[in-house]
Scaffold this active site. Structure first.
Site, PDB file in Angstrom:
ATOM      1  CE1 TYR A 194       5.760  -1.538  -5.924  1.00  0.00           C
ATOM      2  CE2 TYR A 194       3.866  -0.345  -5.058  1.00  0.00           C
ATOM      3  CZ  TYR A 194       5.240  -0.495  -5.170  1.00  0.00           C
ATOM      4  OH  TYR A 194       6.079   0.399  -4.545  1.00  0.00           O
ATOM      5  CB  CYS A 195      -0.743   0.621  -9.241  1.00  0.00           C
ATOM      6  SG  CYS A 195      -2.063  -0.390  -9.935  1.00  0.00           S
ATOM      7  CB  THR A 196      -3.800   2.205  -5.502  1.00  0.00           C
ATOM      8  OG1 THR A 196      -2.874   3.283  -5.605  1.00  0.00           O
ATOM      9  CG2 THR A 196      -4.603   2.324  -4.216  1.00  0.00           C
TER      10      THR A 196
ATOM     11  CB  ILE B  72      -0.851  -1.503  -2.236  1.00  0.00           C
ATOM     12  CG1 ILE B  72       0.307  -1.119  -3.151  1.00  0.00           C
ATOM     13  CG2 ILE B  72      -0.423  -1.405  -0.781  1.00  0.00           C
ATOM     14  CD1 ILE B  72       0.569   0.386  -3.201  1.00  0.00           C
TER      15      ILE B  72
END
Ligand SMILES: [Zn+2]
Ligand SMILES: [Zn+2]
Length: 284
Positions: free
Chosen positions: A174-176, A203
């Site tokens: 996952y990342c932003t 996220i």
């Protein structure tokens, strides 16, 4: 009230400079500020402005390059970005290592991610944070592996040292907003990791859809807000003041312009040390 848009799209851009000029003029006309990166591989942007300008920006941009997935947030801060930067670069998110994006990992959506935490299978998975250390320092998914990197380009090197973590595990990255996972997940697959999934929309979307359950702390953002709340279900704070150790979610840039290091700093310690970081205070 400012509206903030975050988006990316991988597609073949025939003339990046032409699209760059077009985007620049559009943003100027709508008085939007922020950062947009254009490459032959696509576009990656975050811009802020008033609501109606952002709406016009979205429809004009979609007319030009087709459907996009927008992530929207709002802020009371009027000056979220100091200026408008629209640049042509070799990559829209710099990974440094060439990866075959046609072999990127399948997505899991926000609800699947939330349910994974409550499933019996959870132990078969390793959750990997695709962001930098300073981002995960203030917030991350519960139990996530958080690479000790300062730049996305350092991920491949980190992986090679930490391969063991992935042995026999399924992986969720996952990342932003999701863009970094597009490359990172393809990279992991190329490195022989078999079951890799990427969190669709990152996220940002996870918070909108699920209320952010099991995300600890806050989400780092690359504008004047610095970090924003994610979890409205079971929120907590994971970061501590780098002076006194008090539990606080608050980043401050060191007042020493040459240092400018961003550290978790509580209000009391900011006052007590006149805005300098621990390192600069020692050297005074
Ligand atoms: Zn403190
Ligand atoms: Zn400093």
């Amino acid at each position: 009230m400012q509206t903030v848009l975050l988006y990316y799209k991988f597609f073949h851009v025939r003339d990046p400079h032409d699209l760059r000029d077009w985007q620049y003029d559009l943003c100027r006309k709508l008085k939007l500020k922020g950062r947009i990166i254009i490459a032959e591989e696509g576009i990656n942007g975050t811009v802020a402005g008033d609501r109606s300008s952002c709406e016009e920006y979205m429809s004009k941009t979609e007319e030009k390059i087709g459907k996009l997935e927008w992530k929207t947030s709002h802020s009371e801060i009027e000056e979220l970005f100091p200026k408008l930067k629209v640049k042509v670069r070799p990559e829209i998110v710099t990974f440094g290592v060439k990866v075959d994006l046609s072999k990127k990992a399948p997505y899991i959506d926000s609800y699947e991610m939330r349910n994974l935490y409550n499933s019996e299978e959870f132990d078969d998975y390793v959750i990997v944070d695709g962001r930098n250390e300073y981002e995960s320092r203030i917030g991350r998914f519960k139990y996530a592996v958080t690479p000790d990197i300062n730049n996305f380009r350092e991920f491949p090197k980190w992986f090679k040292k930490n391969r063991g973590i992935f042995k026999g595990k399924k992986v969720v990255t996952y990342c932003t907003g999701g863009i970094r996972c597009e490359k990172l997940s393809a990279f992991l697959i190329e490195q022989g990791i078999r079951d890799v999934f990427q969190l669709h929309g990152g996220i940002h979307r996870y918070s909108e859809r699920t209320g952010g359950e099991n995300f600890e702390g806050e989400m780092y953002v690359f504008d004047a807000r610095v970090h924003v709340p994610v979890n409205f279900v079971n929120p907590n704070i994971i970061s501590r003041c780098h002076f006194c150790g008090k539990s606080v979610a608050r980043f401050k840039n060191c007042k020493n312009q040459r240092c400018n290091s961003q550290e978790i700093t509580c209000e009391e310690c900011e006052k007590l040390y006149s805005g300098f970081c621990k390192k600069c205070t020692k050297n005074l």
